[in-house]
Every structure is written in C-alpha cells, then in structure tokens.
Write an enzyme that holds these catalytic residues in place. Structure first.
Site, PDB file in Angstrom:
ATOM      1  N   GLY A   1      50.492  39.918  35.567  1.00  0.00           N
ATOM      2  CA  GLY A   1      49.458  39.769  36.343  1.00  0.00           C
ATOM      3  C   GLY A   1      48.691  38.503  36.317  1.00  0.00           C
ATOM      4  N   ASP A   2      48.339  38.132  35.191  1.00  0.00           N
ATOM      5  CA  ASP A   2      47.590  37.026  34.791  1.00  0.00           C
ATOM      6  C   ASP A   2      48.582  35.747  35.102  1.00  0.00           C
ATOM      7  OD1 ASP A   2      45.155  37.931  33.347  1.00  0.00           O
ATOM      8  OD2 ASP A   2      46.855  38.971  32.044  1.00  0.00           O
ATOM      9  N   ARG A   3      50.023  35.886  35.059  1.00  0.00           N
ATOM     10  CA  ARG A   3      50.696  34.846  35.219  1.00  0.00           C
ATOM     11  C   ARG A   3      50.959  34.541  36.581  1.00  0.00           C
ATOM     12  NH1 ARG A   3      53.003  30.237  33.320  1.00  0.00           N
ATOM     13  NH2 ARG A   3      51.206  29.941  34.981  1.00  0.00           N
TER      14      ARG A   3
END
Length: 476
Positions: A258-260
C-alpha cells in the site's frame, strides 16, 4: 530527460521488525509453534517506509514525521540517514514499533509496542509544506498529519496531494487529488460517513465503488482510489469508477504494498501525469514490488541521485529483482509504431519472469538500420508508449546497431525474441549464455510489421491528400 520533481512525505514513522525462522515442532508445555534459528531484521515503517520507497526510485524526498529520544526513534533516524531529508516533529511517548514473527515467510504473530504521538507542528515543517511541489500524506493515526492539517489544506489548493488514510486518523483535507484507502478501510470510512446506509447487493467491486463514491463526496477529494490487493485498484471521481487491474497475480510478502502504491501515485502526479495514468502506474509498481520480494527488494544502501535516464532506472530494477531471487526478462527492438505483434510478444515475455526490461534502439540506431525517414515515432514517445504497457517494468536505450553492450550490463536470465527469428542466427545468444542466461522464442503474430503498416497508411486517400479536411481535420 529532466530531473524528477522532489516529493514531500508527511506522516507517522514506525519501526518495523521481523523475526524469521523455521518451525518443526510445537512447544511441550503448550500447543504453540517453536520458531528456531531466528533471524532479526529492522527497517523503517509507516511513513518512513513510504519515503524510502519513493527515494529508492532515485527521487529527492523530504520526510516530516514525529520522532523522540527513545531507542526506536534512534533506530529509525539511523536507517533514514542518507536516504531522505528528515524534518522531525516533537513526539510524546515512545515511537510505535511492530514486530512480525514469521516462519518460511508466513506470519505467525505480530507484536505492537509504543503509542507515541506527534505533540505539535513546527515552523520549519510548515515552511517545507508551503514550498512543496507534491505531497504524500502517509497517515498512520499517530498525529503527524493532524498537527499540520491547516498547512496541508493550503498545499492541496495549489499542488497535487495524495492522502493514504488510516482508520485511527482523520479524514483527508478537502482538495486532495487522490485518497488511497484499502478496500477494508474504505468500507470502515464509508460506514462512519453514512451510518443509515442500507445494505446493497453483495460483491466486492460493487461495494468498493459505492464506498469510493461516498468518500469522494464526503471528503471533497478529486478522487478516491480503493486498493483491492492483488486484483488492482478501483478509481472513482464520484461517478462510474475505473477498474485498474493488476498485470498479474504476484506471489510474495505484501507488507508495504500500500505504501508502494501511494508513493508511486504521488511521484507520477508530481511529474505531471494524469490521475488515471498515475493510478495505473501505481498498480503496476505495487504488483512488481510484491513480485520482487516486497520489503526485501529495498537496497541496503540509499539509491544514487536520479539522472532522469531510463536506462539507469532499468538497470536498478533488474538489480533489485536479481537480488531478491527473481527472474529478469529482456526483449529488444525499435518499436516504431507499436502494434499487436509487439504487444503479444511483450505480454508473453513478462509472464515468463518477474520483471521485463525492453531494450529499445535510439533514433540514430533506428535511422542507421531502417534508413532516412525512420523512426516514424521519436524515442521519447516510443519510451512513453512502452512504459504505458502493463507488462513492461522498465525501458533501456541503446545507441549501437545491436544490443550486446546493454545486455552485458542488464545480464537478463531470459532474452525474449519473436518466433519469426527461429531460422535466423542470433549473435547475442552466446553472450546471454555466458552468464547462464537463455534466449527464448515466443509466438509472434504473422503479418504485423511497422513497415507494412506505414506503407498501407501511405496508400490511404487521406494520406495521399485526396480527402479534403475541415477545421477539425475531418470531413467538411
């Protein structure tokens, strides 16, 4: 190529730790697995992970986050040194840390410790936000975004802001370009907004579309991109949503995906891409991130400064896949007037490995090979079209007549060629074999060629100047 625009990340840093080992028996005093040969690893988490992922692309990144004097904060500071520029907010309590216990790559248990929160904003943090060209808010509910809410609202009125929300945090400020909740987060947020909502027909996509439209209106964002795990993302501007599917079902550790996704969306918007293109690129990047090994694909050393050279980016992507134990596939050609034969070959090549690098001839190389008048499409446009394909992970450029030098730098495991080369000598075969690689032929659609398409286009009445055109280029 110009240097990529810098990115500002605002949010809550965490300390992530993994304890990895093997399980062969249960404990004699309780039916719980015994993890032996345990190995310990630490890494930046939360907003700090998002910042490091953005910096791993070779981009200048500044991180505004709350850190204190506790050991966990000291560890995160040390890991961020040399990767990102840090602007610290004061922290009340100790920094939150998350410890996963894994066996054979599968989580068994997670331990959470520390409930520190950002105490207040600082003048420096507000100044940095005021000058930011693009902002990613990575909210993990520990108060960093909350203390800077007014400054972030002002930024959303003049620059692209991506907001990755957390159920423990506040909603995004109005004017955010894209909010990126997961499907479960979108469900929880939508229920808060519309407590009287009656249940509708089941189905993940239907529910996600309904939730996204609700949040666009309630949050007053330009759009909401609901991430669907391995299925991709659903982008809504409030009306009929756009489904952006994953190019493949990647197998691996999804931690940080999700951060990516959010970091890639922010960097593409910073570079001037449209929201739809940014989300498509983010789905592609998150899928590749999982396939390359997830958090293990992050280099131990900070990435070199960005040069804007696509070949440098391709070499970095190949190195990360190789380091994570994945298979690097490369394919080459002029790709002047991309057609169905090209696409079919590239899709088949990508399915044979974990990363596809396309080696494309420079304009000068195409001219020497094909003659004056070629290429029909200049290099920058050919690169952009190739990058837009879901199956393409990176593009590298070579100026020679043949790609041997570039192949020697990439060292792919597989060098993909069309089936029409079956009876043609391939001088690069020995080179690829020298490092243990293999040339592989893939089926190629007959009757497709750039030269043929160009010749047929030249024979049409409009190309010959026989059809009069009106002010819009159509018939009068």
């Amino acid at each position: 190529m110009s240097t990529p625009a810098p990115l500002l990340v605002v949010g809550d840093a965490l300390l992530d730790q993994d304890v990895t080992g093997r399980v062969e028996r249960l404990a004699p005093d309780a039916p719980v697995p015994v993890v032996s040969d345990a190995r310990h690893a630490s890494r930046p988490g939360g907003a700090a992970l998002a910042a490091c992922l953005a910096a791993a692309d070779g981009r200048e990144v500044t991180l505004i986050t709350a850190l204190g004097d506790d050991p966990a904060s000291a560890s995160v500071r040390e890991m961020l040194h040399g990767r990102v520029r840090l602007v610290a907010l004061p922290l009340t309590g100790t920094l939150s840390s998350k410890t996963r216990v894994l066996a054979e790559g599968r989580p068994l248990l997670r331990l959470d410790d520390g409930e520190g929160r950002a105490r207040e904003s600082t003048r420096e943090a507000r100044r940095v936000i005021a000058g930011a060209a693009a902002v990613l808010v990575s909210d993990y509910g520990r108060g960093s975004a909350e203390t800077l809410r007014e400054a972030l609202a002002e930024a959303a009125g003049r620059a692209p802001v991506v907001w990755d929300p957390h159920p423990r945090g506040q909603p995004p400020v109005p004017g955010v370009r894209v909010a990126t909740p997961s499907v479960a987060e979108a469900r929880a947020f939508a229920r808060r907004v519309d407590k009287d909502r009656q249940p509708g027909p089941a189905g993940e996509l239907r529910v996600a579309a309904r939730d996204a439209a609700t949040l666009v209106q309630a949050w007053r964002t330009a759009s909401v991109a609901v991430t669907l795990g391995g299925r991709g993302a659903l982008l809504s501007h409030g009306g009929t949503p756009l489904m952006v599917p994953s190019p493949e079902r990647a197998q691996g550790d999804p931690c940080g995906a999700g951060d990516r996704f959010a970091a890639t969306t922010a960097r593409l918007l910073a570079d001037g891409e449209l929201t739809e293109d940014a989300v498509r690129g983010a789905v592609h990047a998150a899928t590749r991130y999982v396939a390359e090994g997830g958090v293990r694909s992050l280099a131990a050393e900070p990435a070199p400064p960005a040069t804007g050279d696509p070949t440098d980016e391709a070499l970095g992507a190949a190195a990360r896949v190789r380091a994570a134990g994945g298979t690097v596939v490369a394919a080459g050609g002029c790709f002047d007037l991309l057609h169905a034969g090209h696409v079919g070959l590239l899709q088949a090549a990508r399915r044979s490995g974990d990363c596809l690098v396309v080696c494309v001839n420079s304009d000068a190389s195409v001219r020497r090979r094909k003659g004056d008048g070629r290429p029909l499409v200049p290099l920058a446009d050919r690169i952009r079209v190739l990058r837009a394909l879901e199956c393409v992970d990176a593009v590298a450029v070579f100026d020679e007549d043949t790609p041997e030098r570039l192949l020697g730098e990439l060292r792919p495991h597989i060098w993909a060629k069309g089936g029409d080369y079956a009876r043609t000598p391939m001088p690069e075969a020995a080179l690829v074999a020298s490092w243990g690689g293999q040339v592989v032929l893939f089926p190629y659609l007959d009757g497709r060629s750039t030269t043929g398409i160009a010749e047929r286009a030249a024979l049409t009445p409009s190309a010959a100047g026989l059809t009069p055109a009106g002010p819009r280029g159509g018939r009068r």
